[in-house]
Design an enzyme around this catalytic site. Structure first.
Site, PDB file in Angstrom:
ATOM      1  N   LYS A 263       7.276  -0.258   6.629  1.00 33.57           N
ATOM      2  CA  LYS A 263       6.804   1.052   6.200  1.00 33.57           C
ATOM      3  C   LYS A 263       8.036   1.913   5.958  1.00 33.57           C
ATOM      4  O   LYS A 263       8.885   2.052   6.840  1.00 33.57           O
ATOM      5  CB  LYS A 263       5.944   1.654   7.303  1.00 33.57           C
ATOM      6  CG  LYS A 263       5.298   2.974   6.896  1.00 33.57           C
ATOM      7  CD  LYS A 263       4.736   3.691   8.104  1.00 33.57           C
ATOM      8  CE  LYS A 263       3.449   3.076   8.586  1.00 33.57           C
ATOM      9  NZ  LYS A 263       2.821   3.913   9.631  1.00 33.57           N
TER      10      LYS A 263
ATOM     11  N   GLY B 287       0.837  -1.187   0.000  1.00 32.96           N
ATOM     12  CA  GLY B 287       0.000   0.000   0.000  1.00 32.96           C
ATOM     13  C   GLY B 287       0.872   1.236   0.000  1.00 32.96           C
ATOM     14  O   GLY B 287       2.093   1.164   0.055  1.00 32.96           O
TER      15      GLY B 287
ATOM     16  N   PHE C 288       3.131   9.152   4.222  1.00 33.68           N
ATOM     17  CA  PHE C 288       4.556   9.371   4.311  1.00 33.68           C
ATOM     18  C   PHE C 288       5.378   8.193   3.810  1.00 33.68           C
ATOM     19  O   PHE C 288       6.482   7.960   4.233  1.00 33.68           O
ATOM     20  CB  PHE C 288       4.999   9.903   5.669  1.00 33.68           C
ATOM     21  CG  PHE C 288       4.669   9.079   6.864  1.00 33.68           C
ATOM     22  CD1 PHE C 288       5.633   8.288   7.452  1.00 33.68           C
ATOM     23  CD2 PHE C 288       3.398   9.127   7.411  1.00 33.68           C
ATOM     24  CE1 PHE C 288       5.336   7.557   8.580  1.00 33.68           C
ATOM     25  CE2 PHE C 288       3.108   8.391   8.542  1.00 33.68           C
ATOM     26  CZ  PHE C 288       4.076   7.604   9.127  1.00 33.68           C
ATOM     27  N   GLY C 289       4.824   7.496   2.849  1.00 33.67           N
ATOM     28  CA  GLY C 289       5.646   6.501   2.178  1.00 33.67           C
ATOM     29  C   GLY C 289       4.938   5.182   1.945  1.00 33.67           C
ATOM     30  O   GLY C 289       3.863   4.939   2.482  1.00 33.67           O
ATOM     31  N   PRO C 290       5.535   4.333   1.132  1.00 32.92           N
ATOM     32  CA  PRO C 290       4.934   3.057   0.786  1.00 32.92           C
ATOM     33  C   PRO C 290       5.178   1.982   1.855  1.00 32.92           C
ATOM     34  O   PRO C 290       6.090   2.120   2.669  1.00 32.92           O
ATOM     35  CB  PRO C 290       5.652   2.675  -0.505  1.00 32.92           C
ATOM     36  CG  PRO C 290       6.970   3.367  -0.433  1.00 32.92           C
ATOM     37  CD  PRO C 290       6.788   4.601   0.404  1.00 32.92           C
ATOM     38  N   VAL C 291       4.364   0.932   1.820  1.00 31.92           N
ATOM     39  CA  VAL C 291       4.524  -0.203   2.715  1.00 31.92           C
ATOM     40  C   VAL C 291       4.777  -1.438   1.863  1.00 31.92           C
ATOM     41  O   VAL C 291       4.072  -1.673   0.886  1.00 31.92           O
ATOM     42  CB  VAL C 291       3.260  -0.410   3.575  1.00 31.92           C
ATOM     43  CG1 VAL C 291       3.435  -1.600   4.488  1.00 31.92           C
ATOM     44  CG2 VAL C 291       2.958   0.828   4.381  1.00 31.92           C
TER      45      VAL C 291
ATOM     46  N   ASP D 269      -6.809   7.840  15.053  1.00 34.17           N
ATOM     47  CA  ASP D 269      -7.113   7.488  13.661  1.00 34.17           C
ATOM     48  C   ASP D 269      -7.625   6.055  13.561  1.00 34.17           C
ATOM     49  O   ASP D 269      -7.199   5.295  12.694  1.00 34.17           O
ATOM     50  CB  ASP D 269      -5.880   7.697  12.781  1.00 34.17           C
ATOM     51  CG  ASP D 269      -6.263   7.822  11.302  1.00 34.17           C
ATOM     52  OD1 ASP D 269      -7.467   8.024  11.011  1.00 34.17           O
ATOM     53  OD2 ASP D 269      -5.377   7.710  10.451  1.00 34.17           O
TER      54      ASP D 269
END
Ligand SMILES: *[C@@H]1O[C@H](CO)[C@@H](O)[C@H](O)[C@H]1NC(C)=O
Ligand SMILES: *[C@@H]1O[C@H](CO)[C@@H](O)[C@H](O)[C@H]1NC(C)=O
Ligand SMILES: *[C@@H]1O[C@H](CO)[C@@H](O)[C@H](O)[C@H]1NC(C)=O
Ligand SMILES: *[C@@H]1O[C@H](CO)[C@@H](O)[C@H](O)[C@H]1NC(C)=O
Ligand SMILES: *[C@@H]1O[C@H](CO)[C@@H](O)[C@H](O)[C@H]1NC(C)=O
Ligand SMILES: *[C@@H]1O[C@H](CO)[C@@H](O)[C@H](O)[C@H]1NC(C)=O
Ligand SMILES: *[C@@H]1O[C@H](CO)[C@@H](O)[C@H](O)[C@H]1NC(C)=O
Ligand SMILES: *[C@@H]1O[C@H](CO)[C@@H](O)[C@H](O)[C@H]1NC(C)=O
Length: 823
Positions: free
Chosen positions: A535, A514, A518-521, A633
């Site tokens: 992450k 995904g 703040f960045g891809p996993v 969240d």
């Protein structure tokens, strides 16, 4: 007079009989089924009779689902031999054979009893199987003289075997219809193939006789090349391979699911279909081939197909294109050859490269021995000059033992999160070269690790000694993985960037789970097989570093079975990464908002289990942990599911720790979170508290109950959102209408009612009215009386359905990264 009365009575009786006779499920030799009448299985699910798929003049004898309004024919007798009028008649002739007669009593189709029997009976079973039974032996043998399940057409029904019977030589294979009007077998076929008894069996789809798709060998759970067919609680699969027979079969655990596997010659696919009663359609739950890489042998010999890479075809390590010119022009058919030819003399020095997550190569030139372990398997391969590769899966876990391959390796692909290990033989010089790279990697890794550990020690607490893991994938087989291990004073294991890079195939796209703010996993697998999710903070975003560090500190200090576990981190120069345990079932949203998945995998007891798990996880955060943490969240995509569907709360990037034991509330100028889940006081005034998490929890429960998102909820009659809809149904005294129709069969109404009431209490407008998580856990787990909910917050959607207007700054969906979001 009496005679007439009797006659009238008799006629009526006969008439009645003939109407009733529509519901019979079997016929004996004196009876027959003519065009117009049918056999119906005793539970009413299947019907046998005559039908015309296209031209009404062509009559076929077939079996179809009786209760499904979309005609679904699962078996046809006279596939290529239609009867051109309504003279068709099915009967048992005097020698006990089942015959279908057409015009002039000519035999159009027949099924042999295999022996001469005095008295036979034909019956349509509840499974959809048409069987011929020897009545004289009182069915004592328990076996049928003939059954339609042995002669499948294009549909694999539950409990039907696909495979071989070695005793009788029967091979049960499938063939698609020529087209939707002609059931005669077309060129599209499917079945288990095996060259000889000591080969690895696997299923192939062929098109015009040519291999078109391969399922991959059985790995104990499923065909390894078809990871999309995951086993589930509702549905189990079986693969039997012994001296008598070899077959694949699937069963459905309850009558609530109707599912079939069909070969479709029009689309050239094999589809797993599930009947969705609410929509009155068949939904394709999975179809193969899935993608480019599923096409048989696309990349030629000794190459690996990787979806998402460009080009998708890549030579295996240690191999190069056979024809570089053609390879460059995307003609991969010539495949790859070894960089250095294998020489038998140095076989004692030769070794293997380990490749992970592969669809194992075509098993046509393979050999299996179920009782060999991995060491014996390796030796077996080393000692035979023509052996190219081996693999070994534990027979006790349902695997197939040792398998070795000879000659070129065909039709390999790499999966992001499935597949098996394969050890491919390499010449000694090839392995030496690779060793050099590993050593350099280790030195760099250790230097950086030492530098960084100083940094981290300055940053955070260190209490106990833990191992700093520096492991390498692709290390030469036989080396122990603790080669690079050393001791460090750190609370969190520190990962070497090269380890993470090689475990994620250099952060390849196909390993990506995904993309967040703040960045891809990515997903990765360490040399020892441990899977993880990582992450990676994007280098470009200056922002996000605080969230990153926040998350590390938070989760490192928390431990609860309903919170996702952090395995370590990696900080090296510009690179910052957090490594978590990998959750094979991804996030909750992929189940609750996808009705097919939801129906199959999340029945009511599971959902209730998930609701209670999330509540306990949140209670731990709010109250029971050493810290007092507000998640800020909580949403469906931040709840991950492990392989047993236990929920784990993830993503602590926005979480806030409250200092001081009694502080329960905080304030922020920067409102972050996700639309649809934010409490009104938080969205409007930036006041967050444990009660704003409780609000989000209430929304999440409503979504789990209804299978719909709060955000973007649409109702034809009013402009209420999901909360508003729940609130009005509650006030109108029909709260149960909220729940997803798919749950109706499995739900416990009193539990559901309790959950609805608890969720409405959680989403009340005033934070003080909302219960604490401690009360929620008690309310969910007992029969205590609950108070009446007051009006919820945010129940009317604004004009554009955009939820509360809270300014630009707060449209921070991008800040909330979903760890396991599907691509
Ligand atoms: C049906 O087929 C037979 C041959 O099998 C043929 O003689 C006959 O004329 C056909 N009848 C019709 C109505 O087409
Ligand atoms: C019954 O049908 C089979 C298959 O058509 C045939 O071989 C057999 O001779 C038939 N028996 C009689 C008595 O007609
Ligand atoms: C059907 O039987 C009748 C009478 O025996 C014969 O005249 C006719 O040719 C037969 N038709 C076919 C298609 O065999
Ligand atoms: C015949 O025996 C089989 C196996 O024991 C059983 O499943 C089936 O229901 C029996 N059929 C009848 C008509 O008794
Ligand atoms: C094959 O797929 C097409 C397109 O989805 C569909 O219209 C057709 O009914 C399918 N055929 C079978 C036999 O399922
Ligand atoms: C193939 O393409 C690569 C990069 O596009 C280039 O470096 C290489 O020289 C090409 N090889 C041949 C044989 O055309
Ligand atoms: C399979 O392996 C076992 C154990 O090594 C051995 O005893 C057996 O003979 C092997 N079977 C075949 C067919 O090679
Ligand atoms: C190697 O395996 C092949 C295929 O099974 C076999 O024909 C050959 O005899 C084996 N060679 C040795 C040296 O065992």
């Amino acid at each position: 007079m009496g005679g007439v009365c009797l006659l009238v009575f008799n006629t009526c009786f006969l008439f009645l009989l003939s109407t009733v006779s529509f519901a019979i499920d079997s016929i004996s030799p004196s009876e027959s089924i003519r065009d117009g009448s049918t056999l119906v299985s005793s539970d009413g699910s299947f019907e046998l009779g005559f039908f015309s798929p296209g031209n009404p003049k062509n009559r076929y004898l077939g079996i179809w689902y009786k209760n499904i309004p979309v005609t679904t024919v699962v078996w046809v007798a006279n596939r290529c031999n239609p009867i051109n009028d309504s003279s068709g008649e099915l009967m048992i002739n005097s020698t006990g054979n089942l015959v279908l007669l057409g015009q002039n009593k000519s035999v159009v189709w027949w099924a042999s009893a295999g022996k001469n029997v005095q008295s036979a009976m034909v019956q349509l079973l509840d499974s959809g199987n048409l069987v011929l039974i020897d009545v004289t032996d009182g069915n004592s043998s328990g076996s049928y003289m003939w059954q339609s399940f042995d002669y499948p057409c294009d549909t694999l029904l539950p409990d039907m075997k696909m495979g071989w019977d070695f005793r009788t030589g029967l091979k049960r294979g499938f063939s698609a219809w020529k087209n939707s009007e002609d059931p005669c077998p077309g060129e599209f076929t499917y079945g288990i193939e095996m060259v000889e008894l000591h080969a690895y069996p696997e299923a192939y789809i062929r098109k015009g006789g040519v291999k078109y798709y391969r399922t991959g060998p059985w790995n104990g759970l499923r065909f390894s090349g078809s990871p999309e067919l995951r086993p589930s609680p509702l549905y189990s699969v079986e693969f039997v391979y012994n001296d008598d027979e070899m077959y694949y079969m699937y069963n459905v655990q309850c009558k609530c699911v109707t599912t079939i596997t069909v070969l479709n010659g029009t689309t050239s696919t094999r589809d797993r279909l599930t009947w969705i009663e609410a929509e009155k359609t068949w939904r394709a739950y999975s179809s193969v081939p899935i993608d480019f890489c599923d096409q048989y042998g696309l990349c030629g010999a000794n190459a690996n197909c990787i979806t998402g890479e460009s080009p998708p075809c890549q030579c295996l390590k240690g191999f190069k294109p056979n024809s570089p010119e053609k390879w460059n022009l995307t003609d991969w058919s010539l495949g790859c050859v070894r960089n250095k030819p294998l020489s038998c003399q140095e076989s004692d020095k030769a070794g293997f490269f380990k490749f992970t997550n592969l669809k194992l190569p075509d098993t046509t030139h393979s050999w299996v021995n179920k009782s060999m372990n991995i060491k014996e398997c390796r030796t077996k391969c080393l000692n035979n000059c023509s052996c190219m590769a081996y693999t070994s899966s534990d027979i006790r876990e349902g695997g197939s033992g040792c398998a070795i391959w000879f000659g070129d390796l065909l039709d390999i692909r790499k999966f992001p999160d499935a597949g098996q290990d394969l050890y491919i033989r390499m010449s000694a010089s090839e392995l030496d070269e690779d060793d050099g790279k590993v050593k350099i990697g280790l030195i760099v890794g250790v230097v950086i690790a030492v530098v960084f550990s100083g940094m981290l020690v300055g940053y955070y607490v260190y209490r106990r000694r833990t191992k700093l893991k520096v492991s390498e994938t692709d290390i030469r087989e036989g080396n122990e993985k603790n080669e690079g291990a050393q001791e460090e004073d750190l609370e969190l294991p520190l990962f070497n960037i090269s380890t993470i890079a090689s475990a994620t195939d250099n952060f390849s796209d196909y390993m990506k789970l995904g993309e967040g703010g703040f960045g891809p996993v990515y997903r990765g697998t360490l040399a020892d097989g441990q899977e993880f999710a990582v992450k990676r903070l994007s280098r470009s975003s200056g922002q996000g570093f605080n969230e990153f560090m926040n998350e590390i500190i938070m989760i490192a200090k928390l431990q609860h079975r309903n919170l996702v576990k952090i395995l370590g981190c990696c900080v090296q120069g510009e690179e910052k990464m957090v490594i978590y345990e990998y959750m094979p079932n991804r996030s909750l949203d992929s189940f609750i908002f996808d009705h097919t998945m939801g129906e199959l995998l999340l029945d009511w007891p599971k959902r209730f289990h998930i609701i209670c798990g999330i509540a306990r996880g949140l209670l731990y955060l709010h109250q029971d942990s050493r810290l007092r943490i507000i998640h800020r969240d909580l949403k469906a995509s931040n709840v991950l599911l492990d392989d047993e569907m236990n929920p784990k709360i993830s993503d602590f990037g926005l979480a806030r720790m409250l200092t001081g034991g009694d502080q329960t509330e905080g304030n922020t100028k920067r409102v972050v979170g996700t639309y649809g889940y934010m409490a009104p006081e938080y969205a409007a005034d930036g006041i967050f508290s444990v009660k704003s998490d409780v609000f989000s929890f209430g929304i999440l429960v409503l979504e789990l109950l209804s299978g719909r998102r709060n955000k973007g909820f649409y109702h034809p009659d009013h402009n209420h959102n999901l909360i508003g809809n729940a609130w009005s149904l509650w006030n109108e005294g029909r709260p149960l209408e909220l729940i997803n129709t798919l749950l109706e069969s499995s739900c416990n109404p009193s539990e559901v009612l309790r959950c609805i009431q608890v969720s409405l209490l959680c989403v009340q407008h005033h934070p003080d009215d909302r219960p604490s998580m401690a009360s929620v856990v008690i309310m969910l787990g007992s029969e205590i009386a609950l108070s009446q909910p007051k009006q919820p917050g945010f129940f009317i959607e604004k004009e554009h359905g955009a939820g509360p207007d809270i300014g630009n700054e707060s449209s921070t969906n991008e800040m909330s990264i979903s760890l396991m979001e599907a691509r």
